[in-house]
Design a protein around this motif. Structure first.
Motif, PDB file in Angstrom:
ATOM      1  N   THR B 211       0.843  -1.209   0.000  1.00 38.14           N
ATOM      2  CA  THR B 211       0.000   0.000   0.000  1.00 38.14           C
ATOM      3  C   THR B 211       0.873   1.252   0.000  1.00 38.14           C
ATOM      4  O   THR B 211       0.528   2.260  -0.604  1.00 38.14           O
ATOM      5  CB  THR B 211      -0.948   0.071   1.215  1.00 38.14           C
ATOM      6  OG1 THR B 211      -0.186   0.287   2.409  1.00 38.14           O
ATOM      7  CG2 THR B 211      -1.766  -1.184   1.363  1.00 38.14           C
ATOM      8  N   GLY B 216      -2.899   0.792  -3.695  1.00 33.52           N
ATOM      9  CA  GLY B 216      -3.940   1.082  -2.710  1.00 33.52           C
ATOM     10  C   GLY B 216      -3.450   2.155  -1.758  1.00 33.52           C
ATOM     11  O   GLY B 216      -3.575   2.066  -0.551  1.00 33.52           O
ATOM     12  N   SER B 293      -6.512  -0.194   4.407  1.00 30.53           N
ATOM     13  CA  SER B 293      -6.685  -0.451   2.970  1.00 30.53           C
ATOM     14  C   SER B 293      -7.949  -1.287   2.726  1.00 30.53           C
ATOM     15  O   SER B 293      -8.602  -1.142   1.701  1.00 30.53           O
ATOM     16  CB  SER B 293      -5.449  -1.131   2.378  1.00 30.53           C
ATOM     17  OG  SER B 293      -5.282  -2.423   2.892  1.00 30.53           O
ATOM     18  N   ALA B 296     -11.392   0.428   2.036  1.00 32.75           N
ATOM     19  CA  ALA B 296     -11.531   1.201   0.794  1.00 32.75           C
ATOM     20  C   ALA B 296     -12.992   1.320   0.357  1.00 32.75           C
ATOM     21  O   ALA B 296     -13.497   2.423   0.108  1.00 32.75           O
ATOM     22  CB  ALA B 296     -10.690   0.561  -0.310  1.00 32.75           C
ATOM     23  N   VAL B 303     -11.453   0.181  -5.491  1.00 30.70           N
ATOM     24  CA  VAL B 303     -10.767  -1.038  -5.052  1.00 30.70           C
ATOM     25  C   VAL B 303     -10.015  -1.608  -6.233  1.00 30.70           C
ATOM     26  O   VAL B 303     -10.623  -2.169  -7.154  1.00 30.70           O
ATOM     27  CB  VAL B 303     -11.796  -2.063  -4.518  1.00 30.70           C
ATOM     28  CG1 VAL B 303     -11.115  -3.373  -4.170  1.00 30.70           C
ATOM     29  CG2 VAL B 303     -12.517  -1.498  -3.298  1.00 30.70           C
ATOM     30  N   GLN B 308      -6.557  -4.189  -0.946  1.00 28.03           N
ATOM     31  CA  GLN B 308      -7.890  -3.621  -0.721  1.00 28.03           C
ATOM     32  C   GLN B 308      -8.993  -4.660  -0.861  1.00 28.03           C
ATOM     33  O   GLN B 308     -10.163  -4.334  -0.734  1.00 28.03           O
ATOM     34  CB  GLN B 308      -8.132  -2.485  -1.728  1.00 28.03           C
ATOM     35  CG  GLN B 308      -7.187  -1.316  -1.549  1.00 28.03           C
ATOM     36  CD  GLN B 308      -7.307  -0.319  -2.683  1.00 28.03           C
ATOM     37  OE1 GLN B 308      -7.368  -0.706  -3.844  1.00 28.03           O
ATOM     38  NE2 GLN B 308      -7.356   0.962  -2.349  1.00 28.03           N
TER      39      GLN B 308
END
Lengths: 158, 418
Positions: B211, B216, B293, B296, B303, B308
């Motif tokens: 992430t 994400g 995450s 989302a 996404v 996510q």
């Protein structure tokens, strides 16, 4: 610090239990022996080793969620008072798997619920153990405090 | 046709005996004591407890010794043990704000009430091997300040007071418990947090890292990381209130992430939360990143990245399940494989008869054809009876679902057995 004489009125079974559960067994055994309360008892439930589901809160303050389990030992005792129905009940619940610790807590809990011993237990056992716990927590907090960052600013130029 | 084959008992017994010998190592060296493991390899013990989802340092240390230090194996041992215990109580949700802090840092505010408290940490070490540890030496006692720490309120409370961050309020909902009912996707945040809390640290670390690298992205700050002792209370009969059963060490991470908001609602920081047994800071940071995450969809973000996707992340986070299913490939698949071999030979014969010869490419396509046909005899595998006890969680999953042929694997609940 001297034990507050009015303390015994304020100590509840749950408060007692907290102090007993947070005191290491060896020390608890030693302090209990000094009270010289002799009483026989029998276990009416347990000792059982099982688990408690430990919960947390989202963000520390939100909805609960299940974090995971921890081992837990419980025992309930009845003091022997000569009657067949059994005497005063006491309960001990302790994190981990120490049956002896749980049983000792239950015995002390039962004795403290009897008027003849409650004052002695609260003043000569719970009060000093509470102080010991506070002193230990202070010492640990002082160790943490020694790692607190003192920021200083370097002044550059005029 | 079903053919059961037995055998290998003696070989297995001798293999285990050798394993025990290997574990013991050179007899001229003193045997390692479980207490030593608990005291001196404490971070390994903590990781085993967190991923086994059972707090018991003594048993986690035993599991580590028994597993020769293999963390995943130790997690499996402890997870298996927990299935033998009854649930006696539920705890009152931990009050992490009341933690007796040994470490507490914030990357968002320099001056926080209580201060930045480093505690026992490997941060700021130079990562140079310390050859002094090869020699027995005195270890000095920790330094002690003259005064104790001031109160350390939660750092995010100050943002909360200004309304700058989304509020976490308890609506009294009873949390779902994946050890009682298998998770049914989509799952709520309480379920996700329970699954993440026992998730493999390496896996969560990799996902959290992804992430940060842009898969994400949600730009986190470590609002607060704390570690220390909290009292655990349970509700039982016979007492006037919740009952303290002892203290445990836990780690907590509160991430502050970029904004959510709408026409009705002013923009606010959002949160990711990590909590774990023991001293598990890296784990809680990764958990907080992944928790965020996975929010989302809830927060109206696209996404598009692995971290996510709740079902992907959560269904593969448990290393007991993962290693179980990967390890089962070690079990005999003699019959399975025979049927594939048979099929391949037939396809090659047909191929040769059709146009008189074949290349490697064509053999490949023959294999693809065979996969499409889905001819897999799974019921007649695992003829060895004894080794299956090593992989108890796997005995049924072979026939129930086969993620190898279904990448979007339906949920499998081995939790009931582990």
């Amino acid at each position: 610090m001297t034990p507050d004489s009015s303390l015994s009125e304020l100590v509840t079974p749950a408060q007692r239990h907290r102090v007993l559960a947070l005191t290491p067994l060896a020390h608890l055994r030693e302090c209990w022996a000094r009270l010289d309360i002799t009483v026989s008892h029998r276990c009416v439930r347990g000792p059982d080793i099982g688990m408690a589901m430990v919960r947390g809160r989202m963000g520390g303050s939100g909805n609960a969620f299940n974090l995971g389990e921890m081992t837990l030992t419980r025992v309930s005792v009845a003091l022997d008072d000569g009657t067949s129905s059994g005497g005063t009940l006491g309960h001990g619940w302790i994190a981990g798997r120490d049956r002896e610790h749980a049983e000792l807590i239950a015995v002390i809990d039962a004795c403290a619920r009897e008027a003849r011993w409650s004052r002695q237990i609260d003043e000569a056992l719970i009060a000093p153990l509470t102080q010991r716990l506070a002193a230990e927590h202070d010492a640990q907090s002082q160790q943490a405090a020694a790692t607190r960052v003192d920021f200083f600013t370097l002044v550059r130029g005029e | 046709m079903y053919v059961a084959v037995k055998g290998g008992e003696q070989a297995i017994a001798n293999a285990h005996r050798w394993m025990a010998d290997r574990r013991r190592g050179d007899r001229n060296q003193p045997e390692i004591d479980v207490e030593q493991v608990r005291e001196q390899l404490g971070l390994a013990v903590d990781r085993v407890m967190a991923e086994a989802s059972l707090h018991d340092p003594g048993l986690a240390a035993l599991a580590l010794k028994q597993a020769s230090g293999d963390l995943t194996e130790a997690v499996f041992l402890l997870r298996a043990y927990r299935t033998t215990l009854p649930r006696l109580a539920d705890s009152v949700p931990l009050r992490t704000a009341d933690m007796r802090v040994e470490r507490r840092i914030s990357a968002t505010f320099k001056d926080v009430p209580g201060g930045q408290v480093l505690g026992p940490t490997y941060d700021y070490t130079h990562r140079l091997l310390d050859f002094m540890l090869l020699a027995e030496g005195e270890c000095p006692a920790p330094a002690r300040a003259e005064v104790a720490l001031e109160a350390c309120p939660q750092v995010l409370d100050s943002l909360d007071a200004e309304g700058l961050i989304e509020q976490e309020v308890d609506d009294g909902a009873m949390p779902y418990d994946i050890t009682r009912d298998p998770p049914d996707f989509p799952v709520d945040r309480a379920t996700r947090l329970q699954m993440l809390a026992r998730g493999d640290e390496g896996y969560l670390l990799a996902l959290g890292y992804s992430t940060q690298r842009g898969y994400g992205r949600n730009h986190p700050f470590s609002g607060e990381i704390r570690q220390g002792a909290v009292e655990v209370e349970i509700e039982v009969e016979g007492f006037d209130g919740p009952l303290c059963i002892g203290e445990i060490i836990i780690s907590e991470c509160q991430m502050i992430n970029q904004f959510g908001g709408s026409r009705e609602k002013a923009p606010q920081f959002t949160r990711g939360y990590g909590l774990a047994f023991g001293r598990n800071e890296r784990k809680t940071m990764a958990m907080a990143l992944v928790d965020r995450s996975l929010r989302a969809e809830e927060l109206g973000e696209p996404v598009e990245s692995p971290a996510q996707q709740p079902e992907f992340v959560l269904a593969h986070a448990d290393n007991v399940e993962a290693s179980g299913f990967v390890s089962h490939l070690k079990l005999p698949h003699y019959v399975d494989f025979q049927s594939e071999l048979e099929l391949l030979r037939r396809l090659r014969r047909e191929h040769a008869a059709r146009d008189g010869g074949g290349t490697a490419d064509e053999v490949e396509s023959a294999r693809a054809h065979e996969m499409d046909a889905g001819l897999k005899d799974t019921t007649a595998s695992a003829p060895l009876s004894a080794p299956s006890s090593e992989l108890p969680s796997e005995s049924s999953s072979e026939s129930s679902s086969a993620p190898s042929s279904a990448p979007s694997a339906p949920r499998r609940s081995q939790e009931t057995s582990a």
